[in-house]
Scaffold this active site. Structure first.
Site, mmCIF file in Angstrom:
data_model
loop_
_atom_site.group_PDB
_atom_site.id
_atom_site.type_symbol
_atom_site.label_atom_id
_atom_site.label_comp_id
_atom_site.label_asym_id
_atom_site.label_seq_id
_atom_site.Cartn_x
_atom_site.Cartn_y
_atom_site.Cartn_z
ATOM 1 N N CYS A 94 -18.148 3.753 5.667
ATOM 2 C CA CYS A 94 -17.046 3.480 4.748
ATOM 3 C C CYS A 94 -15.730 3.346 5.498
ATOM 4 O O CYS A 94 -14.855 4.220 5.425
ATOM 5 C CB CYS A 94 -16.989 4.559 3.677
ATOM 6 S SG CYS A 94 -18.477 4.496 2.683
ATOM 7 N N GLU A 95 -15.618 2.305 6.270
ATOM 8 C CA GLU A 95 -14.421 1.946 7.036
ATOM 9 C C GLU A 95 -14.460 0.430 7.194
ATOM 10 O O GLU A 95 -15.496 -0.113 7.592
ATOM 11 C CB GLU A 95 -14.467 2.529 8.461
ATOM 12 C CG GLU A 95 -14.438 4.021 8.570
ATOM 13 C CD GLU A 95 -13.025 4.595 8.621
ATOM 14 O OE1 GLU A 95 -12.052 3.808 8.718
ATOM 15 O OE2 GLU A 95 -12.916 5.828 8.550
ATOM 16 N N GLY B 215 -19.084 1.674 36.743
ATOM 17 C CA GLY B 215 -19.830 2.195 35.601
ATOM 18 C C GLY B 215 -20.433 1.051 34.815
ATOM 19 O O GLY B 215 -21.625 0.757 34.875
ATOM 20 N N ARG B 216 -19.545 0.336 34.118
ATOM 21 C CA ARG B 216 -19.951 -0.775 33.257
ATOM 22 C C ARG B 216 -20.809 -1.814 33.995
ATOM 23 O O ARG B 216 -21.810 -2.287 33.463
ATOM 24 C CB ARG B 216 -18.673 -1.451 32.752
ATOM 25 C CG ARG B 216 -18.860 -2.463 31.662
ATOM 26 C CD ARG B 216 -17.536 -3.186 31.416
ATOM 27 N NE ARG B 216 -16.442 -2.287 31.121
ATOM 28 C CZ ARG B 216 -16.124 -1.816 29.915
ATOM 29 N NH1 ARG B 216 -16.828 -2.200 28.873
ATOM 30 N NH2 ARG B 216 -15.105 -1.002 29.740
ATOM 31 N N GLU C 195 -16.571 3.495 42.296
ATOM 32 C CA GLU C 195 -16.985 4.179 41.065
ATOM 33 C C GLU C 195 -17.338 3.190 39.944
ATOM 34 O O GLU C 195 -16.741 3.227 38.878
ATOM 35 C CB GLU C 195 -15.854 5.093 40.581
ATOM 36 C CG GLU C 195 -15.358 6.108 41.585
ATOM 37 C CD GLU C 195 -14.079 6.829 41.132
ATOM 38 O OE1 GLU C 195 -13.422 6.357 40.177
ATOM 39 O OE2 GLU C 195 -13.739 7.844 41.741
ATOM 40 N N TYR D 51 -12.079 -1.319 20.889
ATOM 41 C CA TYR D 51 -11.493 -2.202 21.912
ATOM 42 C C TYR D 51 -11.501 -3.673 21.488
ATOM 43 O O TYR D 51 -11.349 -4.545 22.347
ATOM 44 C CB TYR D 51 -12.291 -2.104 23.215
ATOM 45 C CG TYR D 51 -12.611 -0.720 23.715
ATOM 46 C CD1 TYR D 51 -11.602 0.151 24.144
ATOM 47 C CD2 TYR D 51 -13.926 -0.280 23.807
ATOM 48 C CE1 TYR D 51 -11.916 1.410 24.633
ATOM 49 C CE2 TYR D 51 -14.247 0.981 24.303
ATOM 50 C CZ TYR D 51 -13.230 1.818 24.710
ATOM 51 O OH TYR D 51 -13.546 3.055 25.206
HETATM 52 C C1 LIG Z 1 -14.075 4.981 33.612
HETATM 53 C C2 LIG Z 1 -13.869 5.210 35.055
HETATM 54 C C3 LIG Z 1 -14.616 4.486 35.995
HETATM 55 C C4 LIG Z 1 -15.620 3.414 35.623
HETATM 56 O O1 LIG Z 1 -15.047 2.269 35.095
HETATM 57 P P1 LIG Z 1 -15.949 0.977 34.829
HETATM 58 O O2 LIG Z 1 -15.025 0.007 34.238
HETATM 59 O O3 LIG Z 1 -17.033 1.388 33.906
HETATM 60 O O4 LIG Z 1 -16.481 0.530 36.146
HETATM 61 C C5 LIG Z 1 -14.420 4.767 37.332
HETATM 62 N N1 LIG Z 1 -13.525 5.710 37.732
HETATM 63 C C6 LIG Z 1 -12.791 6.426 36.861
HETATM 64 C C7 LIG Z 1 -11.857 7.443 37.361
HETATM 65 C C8 LIG Z 1 -12.941 6.198 35.501
HETATM 66 O O5 LIG Z 1 -12.195 6.900 34.635
#
Ligand SMILES: *Cc1c(COP(=O)(O)O)cnc(C)c1O
Length: 424
Positions: A347-348, A278-279, A276, A319
């Site tokens: 304004c922060e 993402g980043r 999975e 973060y």
């Molecule tokens: C956020 C998330 C990801 C993706 O994480 P990355 O660091 O972006 O690769 C994968 N699986 C689950 C369950 C997540 O919550």
């Protein structure tokens, strides 16, 4: 590697000058590079090539339809964490059988949507959720394919707000309970338990926690099988970190090094793997383009006040994240570097993108580019301070298209309702 490069003294996304997009679309905006997105997906997929793995892009990193569809066309599945993301993934053309559904608080409506859509699996995060899925599926006269999300109690050694694999985190079922819960799931009429899942955190720069968690997963599969239970799927989450640093490309592990850890720990387990990321896929494929409104010389520091704020890109304040910031106009090789604070108009005090950053001199009206903003950027943007939701643009070669319109201030205000009793 990415496709944001200087040509003739100006920054381009592939073959399109960012100054041209800024002129036509207005600032600030996100820009995505199709070539970069494609490259990152392919590098990751190639690294895992012979492992019988399904790559499910974590839609929460970037849920724009154009991004999801680009990845769908390359063969990606999707990891979703809400009914809304599930709808986006389906709409963008990800086949249901390639969608997995994670998240600690799935509602009955979301479970129903998942079941009626026929997705690959629901990753179950708690015992009450397992019971609920059994009930909802039974009511619908169907059977839910599920995995149990294991909390392996491994420290991902990343920022506390994106660590998910320790017992103190809300995610997953404690690994010591999994045997019992798995057994119980086997007896449920509305549930078809297919395996285990885990996701220990995000932006991991050290591969050891992956090694530890995946080793634990392999051991657990062996134990479950010893107890006579069937385990077909192992979903090992995302989390691979990427270089946000000045000295690009050095500190983050490569997809190949990560794949090596997967091979070492899991290639003999005999399960279908799901990943999975993402980043890793989206991060480097996007930038945030902003215009400097003012250069304010304080007595102790120089502030570059940009037209983008923390509502557009919240990562630095949420973060303490580092984003490389470069000017759209290429600085001379020997340009003098000065210390600046890059801040937004909100304004922060937390509305600060960089403190004491060394940059070549820029002037009011110049464009600034925040690199590596394609993941957890636009998806977390909001309208704080009643600011427009900024547009997203996708570039492909010499073409570009607005893939999310600016949500303008009139439309935002129009959502408010004033009760009768306040009128005269
Ligand atoms: C956020 C998330 C990801 C993706 O994480 P990355 O660091 O972006 O690769 C994968 N699986 C689950 C369950 C997540 O919550």
């Amino acid at each position: 590697m990415d496709h944001f490069t200087y040509k003739n003294g100006h920054l381009f996304a592939e073959d399109v000058a960012l100054s041209e997009i800024a002129e036509n679309v207005g600032t600030p905006f996100y820009a995505y590079s199709t070539a970069t997105l494609t490259r990152h997906y392919n590098v990751f997929a190639d690294a895992l090539n012979e492992l019988n793995a399904l790559i499910c892009f974590a839609v929460k990193a970037n849920s724009n339809q154009a991004v999801i569809k680009t990845l769908a066309n390359l063969g990606a599945g999707a990891d979703v964490v809400s009914g809304g993301e599930l709808m986006r993934a389906l709409k963008a053309g990800i086949p249901a059988h390639k969608i997995v559904f994670s998240g600690v608080g799935k509602t009955d409506d979301e479970i129903q949507l998942a079941l009626s859509s026929g997705i690959k699996q629901i990753n179950v995060e708690s015992e009450p959720e397992l019971d609920r899925i059994n009930l909802v599926a039974t009511d619908m006269g169907t059977v839910a394919n599920v995995t149990l999300r294991v909390n392996p109690d491994v420290d991902a050694k990343t920022h506390e707000k994106i660590s998910t694999g320790k017992l103190e985190n809300k995610f997953g079922i404690e690994w010591t309970r999994v045997g019992d819960v798995y057994q119980r799931a086997t007896d449920m009429a509305g549930v078809n338990i297919r395996g285990l899942s885990m996701h220990i955190g995000s932006q991991l720069l050290d591969l050891q926690p992956f090694h530890d968690a995946y080793t634990r997963a392999a051991d657990m599969v062996a134990e479950l099988r010893n107890a006579g239970l069937s385990v077909e799927v192992l979903d090992i989450g995302g989390g691979l970190g990427i270089p946000y640093f000045e000295d690009n490309e050095t500190e983050a592990p490569t997809p190949e090094a990560y794949a090596q850890v997967v091979r070492e720990t899991l290639s003999d387990v005999g399960v279908e793997l799901v990943l999975e990321p993402g980043r890793m896929i989206a991060g480097n494929s996007g930038i945030l383009v902003s215009r400097v409104i003012y250069v304010k010389e304080g007595s102790t520091r120089t502030f570059l006040i940009a037209d983008a704020g923390m509502n557009d890109l919240i990562r630095p304040t949420l973060y303490s994240a580092f984003h490389k910031i470069i000017p759209e106009k290429e600085p001379a090789q020997d340009a003098e570097l000065i210390d600046v604070d890059v801040v937004g108009p909100i304004c922060e005090t937390g509305d600060t993108f960089a403190k004491g950053r060394k940059m070549a001199k820029v002037e009011a009206g110049d464009l600034l580019v925040m690199r590596t903003a394609g993941a957890y950027g636009a998806v977390q943007s909001n309208t704080y301070n009643t600011r427009a939701l900024i547009p997203e643009v996708m570039v492909n070669g010499d073409k570009y298209v607005i893939v999310r319109e600016r949500v303008c201030i009139d439309d935002i205000i129009a959502l408010d309702r004033v009760p009768d009793w306040l009128d005269g």
